[in-house]
Scaffold this motif. Structure first.
Motif, short mmCIF file in Angstrom:
data_model
loop_
_atom_site.label_atom_id
_atom_site.label_comp_id
_atom_site.label_asym_id
_atom_site.label_seq_id
_atom_site.Cartn_x
_atom_site.Cartn_y
_atom_site.Cartn_z
N MET A 1 0.84 -1.19 0.00
CA MET A 1 0.00 0.00 0.00
C MET A 1 0.88 1.26 0.00
SD MET A 1 -3.01 1.07 2.71
CE MET A 1 -3.78 -0.54 2.54
N THR A 2 0.58 2.21 -0.87
CA THR A 2 1.38 3.43 -0.96
C THR A 2 1.06 4.36 0.20
OG1 THR A 2 -0.24 4.63 -2.29
CG2 THR A 2 1.34 3.23 -3.47
N ASP A 3 1.95 5.35 0.40
CA ASP A 3 1.70 6.35 1.44
C ASP A 3 0.41 7.10 1.19
OD1 ASP A 3 4.06 5.60 2.62
OD2 ASP A 3 5.21 7.32 1.91
N ARG A 4 0.14 7.41 -0.10
CA ARG A 4 -1.09 8.13 -0.43
C ARG A 4 -2.32 7.29 -0.08
NH1 ARG A 4 -3.82 11.94 -3.18
NH2 ARG A 4 -5.59 11.29 -4.44
N GLU A 5 -2.28 6.00 -0.42
CA GLU A 5 -3.42 5.13 -0.12
C GLU A 5 -3.64 5.03 1.39
OE1 GLU A 5 -3.23 2.05 -3.95
OE2 GLU A 5 -1.99 1.71 -2.17
N THR A 6 -2.55 4.92 2.15
CA THR A 6 -2.67 4.87 3.60
C THR A 6 -3.26 6.17 4.14
OG1 THR A 6 -0.79 3.36 3.77
CG2 THR A 6 -1.41 4.56 5.76
N GLY A 7 -2.79 7.31 3.62
CA GLY A 7 -3.32 8.59 4.05
C GLY A 7 -4.79 8.73 3.76
N LEU A 8 -5.24 8.25 2.60
CA LEU A 8 -6.65 8.33 2.24
C LEU A 8 -7.51 7.44 3.15
CD1 LEU A 8 -6.45 8.38 -1.66
CD2 LEU A 8 -6.95 10.29 -0.12
N LEU A 9 -6.98 6.27 3.53
CA LEU A 9 -7.70 5.41 4.47
C LEU A 9 -7.84 6.10 5.82
CD1 LEU A 9 -6.26 1.82 3.84
CD2 LEU A 9 -8.56 2.64 3.32
#
Length: 203
Positions: A1-9
């Motif tokens: 999981m990318t940093d952006r995906e983690t941030g969006l979660l």
């Protein structure tokens, strides 16, 4: 999981908890997220949920695990979070508040900063009332196709600079379904400004 995906979660999780987490904690979690301090959020949020007995639905609990465990959250704390108790969140919303929405400093500055902004659709304001009959507080609702984490952090900083030390900023990405809390706030809201795109269909 990318940093952006983690941030969006993480952002989606905080949207879902906006009706339960105290404002003084919620803005700080979002500030940490926007500032790249996700690990601090991951450690702190489950502890607060346990300490204040804030319950999560099954969907929210899965989101908590997916978002925070990779960032270093305590698995024992995450698994110990309780299910929610039934009942209302105790908030109601009105379109009018203690200030003139067309002329107060927050509305003027937000309009100047976000009008015509790329990735911003609608910016609306609603007034939240609680069961304790304290002074109502403004909730800023933003529809975006851009980065909701960065935009939330920016708007919070603007409002805090204007003297609002616990800003309620709800930035809703196109792909996230608004909660009942956000739907009620939107129903009782006024338009502050529009960005450069058509607003997505919202309930």
């Amino acid at each position: 999981m990318t940093d952006r995906e983690t941030g969006l979660l993480c952002h989606e999780l905080l949207l879902r908890l906006a009706d339960r987490i105290p404002a003084e904690s919620l803005w700080r979690y979002r500030d940490w997220l926007a500032g790249g301090a996700e690990e601090v959020l991951a450690v702190s949020l489950p502890k607060q949920l346990l300490r204040e007995r804030i319950g999560l639905t099954d969907t929210e609990h899965r989101l908590l695990s997916e978002a925070l465990l990779p960032l270093g959250a305590d698995p024992a704390a995450v698994s110990a979070v309780l299910p929610p108790e039934s009942g209302s969140d105790g908030y109601s919303f009105t379109a009018s508040g203690p200030t003139d929405d067309t002329g107060d400093s927050e509305t003027l500055v937000l309009g100047a900063a976000l009008r015509g902004r790329a990735g911003v659709h609608e910016v609306r304001g609603s007034w939240r009332h609680d069961s304790a009959n304290t002074l109502p507080t403004r909730v800023v609702l933003v529809d975006t196709s851009g980065d909701p984490v960065e935009l939330t952090g920016e708007i919070q900083r603007v409002l805090r600079a204007l003297g609002n030390h616990t800003p309620l900023v709800e930035v809703l990405p196109e792909e996230v379904e608004p909660t009942d809390y956000h739907g009620r706030a939107r129903t009782a809201s006024n338009l502050i400004c529009t960005g450069n795109g058509a607003s997505p269909a919202r309930n």
